[in-house]
Design a protein around this motif. Structure first.
Motif, PDB file in Angstrom:
ATOM      1  N   LEU A 201      -4.015  -0.842  -3.913  1.00 53.08           N
ATOM      2  CA  LEU A 201      -4.748  -1.791  -4.759  1.00 53.08           C
ATOM      3  C   LEU A 201      -3.845  -2.738  -5.551  1.00 53.08           C
ATOM      4  O   LEU A 201      -4.239  -3.872  -5.819  1.00 53.08           O
ATOM      5  CB  LEU A 201      -5.650  -1.017  -5.728  1.00 53.08           C
ATOM      6  CG  LEU A 201      -6.686  -0.090  -5.087  1.00 53.08           C
ATOM      7  CD1 LEU A 201      -7.519   0.588  -6.167  1.00 53.08           C
ATOM      8  CD2 LEU A 201      -7.582  -0.858  -4.118  1.00 53.08           C
ATOM      9  N   PHE A 202      -2.664  -2.269  -5.945  1.00 57.59           N
ATOM     10  CA  PHE A 202      -1.787  -3.095  -6.795  1.00 57.59           C
ATOM     11  C   PHE A 202      -0.356  -3.110  -6.254  1.00 57.59           C
ATOM     12  O   PHE A 202       0.586  -2.714  -6.942  1.00 57.59           O
ATOM     13  CB  PHE A 202      -1.795  -2.557  -8.232  1.00 57.59           C
ATOM     14  CG  PHE A 202      -3.168  -2.295  -8.784  1.00 57.59           C
ATOM     15  CD1 PHE A 202      -3.984  -3.357  -9.163  1.00 57.59           C
ATOM     16  CD2 PHE A 202      -3.652  -1.002  -8.900  1.00 57.59           C
ATOM     17  CE1 PHE A 202      -5.256  -3.120  -9.685  1.00 57.59           C
ATOM     18  CE2 PHE A 202      -4.922  -0.755  -9.412  1.00 57.59           C
ATOM     19  CZ  PHE A 202      -5.726  -1.826  -9.798  1.00 57.59           C
ATOM     20  N   PRO A 203      -0.171  -3.552  -5.020  1.00 57.27           N
ATOM     21  CA  PRO A 203       1.160  -3.462  -4.401  1.00 57.27           C
ATOM     22  C   PRO A 203       2.230  -4.287  -5.098  1.00 57.27           C
ATOM     23  O   PRO A 203       3.418  -4.004  -4.942  1.00 57.27           O
ATOM     24  CB  PRO A 203       0.918  -3.970  -2.972  1.00 57.27           C
ATOM     25  CG  PRO A 203      -0.318  -4.807  -3.072  1.00 57.27           C
ATOM     26  CD  PRO A 203      -1.162  -4.171  -4.119  1.00 57.27           C
ATOM     27  N   ALA A 204       1.844  -5.299  -5.873  1.00 57.11           N
ATOM     28  CA  ALA A 204       2.851  -6.160  -6.528  1.00 57.11           C
ATOM     29  C   ALA A 204       3.373  -5.554  -7.823  1.00 57.11           C
ATOM     30  O   ALA A 204       4.331  -6.082  -8.400  1.00 57.11           O
ATOM     31  CB  ALA A 204       2.255  -7.538  -6.809  1.00 57.11           C
ATOM     32  N   PHE A 205       2.775  -4.451  -8.293  1.00 57.76           N
ATOM     33  CA  PHE A 205       3.121  -3.948  -9.615  1.00 57.76           C
ATOM     34  C   PHE A 205       3.844  -2.604  -9.595  1.00 57.76           C
ATOM     35  O   PHE A 205       3.884  -1.912 -10.605  1.00 57.76           O
ATOM     36  CB  PHE A 205       1.858  -3.848 -10.476  1.00 57.76           C
ATOM     37  CG  PHE A 205       1.208  -5.184 -10.711  1.00 57.76           C
ATOM     38  CD1 PHE A 205       1.735  -6.073 -11.622  1.00 57.76           C
ATOM     39  CD2 PHE A 205       0.082  -5.557  -9.981  1.00 57.76           C
ATOM     40  CE1 PHE A 205       1.154  -7.318 -11.827  1.00 57.76           C
ATOM     41  CE2 PHE A 205      -0.510  -6.801 -10.173  1.00 57.76           C
ATOM     42  CZ  PHE A 205       0.032  -7.684 -11.102  1.00 57.76           C
ATOM     43  N   GLY A 206       4.418  -2.247  -8.470  1.00 57.79           N
ATOM     44  CA  GLY A 206       5.216  -1.030  -8.420  1.00 57.79           C
ATOM     45  C   GLY A 206       6.476  -1.173  -9.251  1.00 57.79           C
ATOM     46  O   GLY A 206       6.930  -2.280  -9.565  1.00 57.79           O
TER      47      GLY A 206
END
Length: 261
Positions: A201-206
């Motif tokens: 769901l939030f791959p850019a915020f790892g």
């Protein structure tokens, strides 16, 4: 600025450090499932992530930068495979490793391009590199709870441009560490769930970027594979007084004769 190696080792001995080693190590092992018979170099503090390859690779060396300091690695072996280095001038011959792993290196060093160019130099043609850096968009870059909260974070685009500048071709990139930076037990227990939900769901915020790249070797070839019919002549200075049968060449400059050379 590099963190002290004593602090790095102490962190990866903690429950949180062991968890991060597992969460970040999983995508690394997917990129490099088998390194049997190959040589592996770690730059920075890559030892915790090189450990799964011990006994499988032909040779593994942990190169720890002088500002960081060095410790015996691996602990369970009497002979240390660690060496203290200048990260911009590695003490290894050209083309001496098949794989290079950079962890706590590009984000802490003073000159990332110099470190990558040295990694390029010691890699064999077609050799591969994995870099692990804090993600500029992630929460872990904003927290001092781990070593990823210190130094220079990167965006995916910034890291790719850096790789390209240093003659590496990016093959794969992953994002890991989606759990919030915390030592709370309920957060640690749900770490795997956070990884699964965050990656979808939030791959850019790892919290960290993991990028695999391949060494690119450029070779200039004549057009159509044919040798050029033209020769490149290098000018040679012939002093006055040498018997050549020709008068010294002069050029006119500001209405006066002046030597061409």
């Amino acid at each position: 600025m590099y963190l002290d190696v004593v602090h790095l080792r102490a962190f990866y001995d903690l429950p949180l450090g062991r968890l991060l080693r597992s969460l970040i190590g999983a995508p690394i092992r997917k990129m490099w499932p088998d390194l049997k018979g190959q040589s592996l170099l770690g730059i920075g503090y890559a030892g915790p992530f090189m450990r799964p390859y011990l006994g499988k690779v032909d040779r593994a060396i942990a190169a720890m930068p002088a500002p960081q300091g060095a410790v015996h690695w691996p602990r369970e072996r009497e002979a240390s495979a660690c060496t203290l280095v200048d990260d911009a001038d590695l003490p290894f011959p050209d083309l001496s490793f098949d794989r290079v792993m950079l962890v706590h290196a590009l984000d802490h060093c003073s000159d990332p391009e110099a470190v990558l160019r040295e990694a390029w130099r010691v890699l064999a043609p077609g050799g591969r590199l994995i870099a692990v850096v804090p993600n500029r968009s992630g929460l872990w870059a904003q927290s001092e709870l781990s070593p990823f909260g210190y130094g220079r974070p990167y965006s995916g685009r910034q890291l790719k441009e850096l790789m390209k500048t240093c003659q590496f071709n990016v093959l794969d990139d992953k994002v890991a560490l989606f759990m919030p930076p915390s030592r709370a037990r309920f957060i640690l227990r749900g770490a795997r769930t956070w990884e699964g939900i965050g990656s979808r769901l939030f791959p850019a915020f790892g919290g960290v970027l993991i990028m695999e790249a391949e060494k690119v070797v450029f070779q200039s070839l004549p057009a159509n594979g044919k040798k050029s019919r033209f020769r490149i002549l290098r000018p040679v200075f012939i002093p006055e007084g040498v018997a050549t049968g020709l008068k010294p060449v002069r050029a006119v400059r500001d209405g006066r004769k002046a030597p061409l050379f």
